[in-house]
Design an enzyme around this catalytic site. Sequence first.
Site, mmCIF file in Angstrom:
data_model
loop_
_atom_site.group_PDB
_atom_site.id
_atom_site.type_symbol
_atom_site.label_atom_id
_atom_site.label_comp_id
_atom_site.label_asym_id
_atom_site.label_seq_id
_atom_site.Cartn_x
_atom_site.Cartn_y
_atom_site.Cartn_z
ATOM 1 N N LYS A 1 10.508 18.895 5.688
ATOM 2 C CA LYS A 1 9.465 17.842 5.165
ATOM 3 C C LYS A 1 9.074 18.612 3.889
ATOM 4 O O LYS A 1 8.449 19.648 3.868
ATOM 5 C CB LYS A 1 8.389 17.560 6.034
ATOM 6 C CG LYS A 1 7.255 16.737 5.422
ATOM 7 C CD LYS A 1 5.987 16.479 6.367
ATOM 8 C CE LYS A 1 5.134 15.752 5.806
ATOM 9 N NZ LYS A 1 3.734 15.348 6.553
ATOM 10 N N TYR B 1 8.895 23.045 7.150
ATOM 11 C CA TYR B 1 7.810 22.463 6.429
ATOM 12 C C TYR B 1 7.294 23.141 5.647
ATOM 13 O O TYR B 1 6.723 24.194 5.485
ATOM 14 C CB TYR B 1 6.312 22.417 7.419
ATOM 15 C CG TYR B 1 5.470 21.271 7.211
ATOM 16 C CD1 TYR B 1 5.551 20.620 6.141
ATOM 17 C CD2 TYR B 1 4.280 21.290 7.929
ATOM 18 C CE1 TYR B 1 4.429 19.592 5.780
ATOM 19 C CE2 TYR B 1 3.275 20.660 7.622
ATOM 20 C CZ TYR B 1 3.337 19.645 6.580
ATOM 21 O OH TYR B 1 2.132 18.926 6.419
#
Length: 331
Positions: A198, A170
């Site tokens: 992400k 992330y």
Amino acid sequence: MDATRRDTLAMMGAAALAAASLGAPALSQTPRRLGSKDKVAYWVATVTPCDKAGKFDPGAMAAIMQWHKSCGADGVVVLGTSGEFPSFSVAERKFVTETAMKHKNGLNIMVGPGTGNIVETIDLASHAQKAGADSLLVIPPFYFNQPPTEGLTDYYSRLFDAVSIPINLYHIPGTSEVSITLELLQNLMKYPHLAGIKDSSGDAAGFAAFLKGFPELNMRCGTSNNLIPAVEAGMGAILADGNNFSAKCADIFKTHRAGGDWRAKLNHLRAAQGIMREHNAGANTYAAMKYVLGLEMGGPMMYARTPYPQLTDAQMASIKTGLAKVKAMPA
């Protein structure tokens, strides 16, 4: 952390990514376990519903899962940033995960087990794996201001060694203060369950470096401004906007798969986003998302978790007016 410091860190992360992209790695020959059948797919970064007292509401969570399924979402990310994950205890996070998994409804479920320490991160990741999660979304150990790549490699390696389901890193340096770099990803490429990332930095140059460097992974965008390059590169997206506009987000990907004008659907989403920004009235993101989602679903009312304040009557009225304007938009 003030805005200037966040901006500086984000720029540092983007610069590191751009520099690393000059030596982009060769494609790995190791079969990848990406955690989903399709790469070009839409995951909603769901809120975690709470009642007025701030307690997790499992009934509302079940309704949310069904709502996103009915809207056409491909998957749901549980306990990400939109899920206010740092404000819940380890025991609460396990309960949230279990509740989501009980109401999977055929959705692809990604769980966020990240904490500031490897022991609890592994505990939550192992629990998510046992509960049946399809993959993980793991923020780097936050608070520590940009640990060295060597330390981050060790942190994530311990996690990869502990669980076998696909893991996504992330990248949200403005919040975590820790950048996911191409060098870090390259160090972890030996793990076949490194699935992707992400990228919620919003930085176009940095995201382009991710796409160029690791086309065999799923380099999902976490912001709509990078959605076009993501889809064009055959990647997916994890969107907090799905809490307000799940059907509009899903339409982008359904139209793309059908060979239609998916960019027009994206423009429609952006127009709706603009209207809601105009009517935000200073409301905090989490309370506003939960309020709009509750209105869209026809209830229940959901509340932000402390330390974020609840909406005022004036804010609710303004947001409700904005939502009415969105509903009146031409299709």
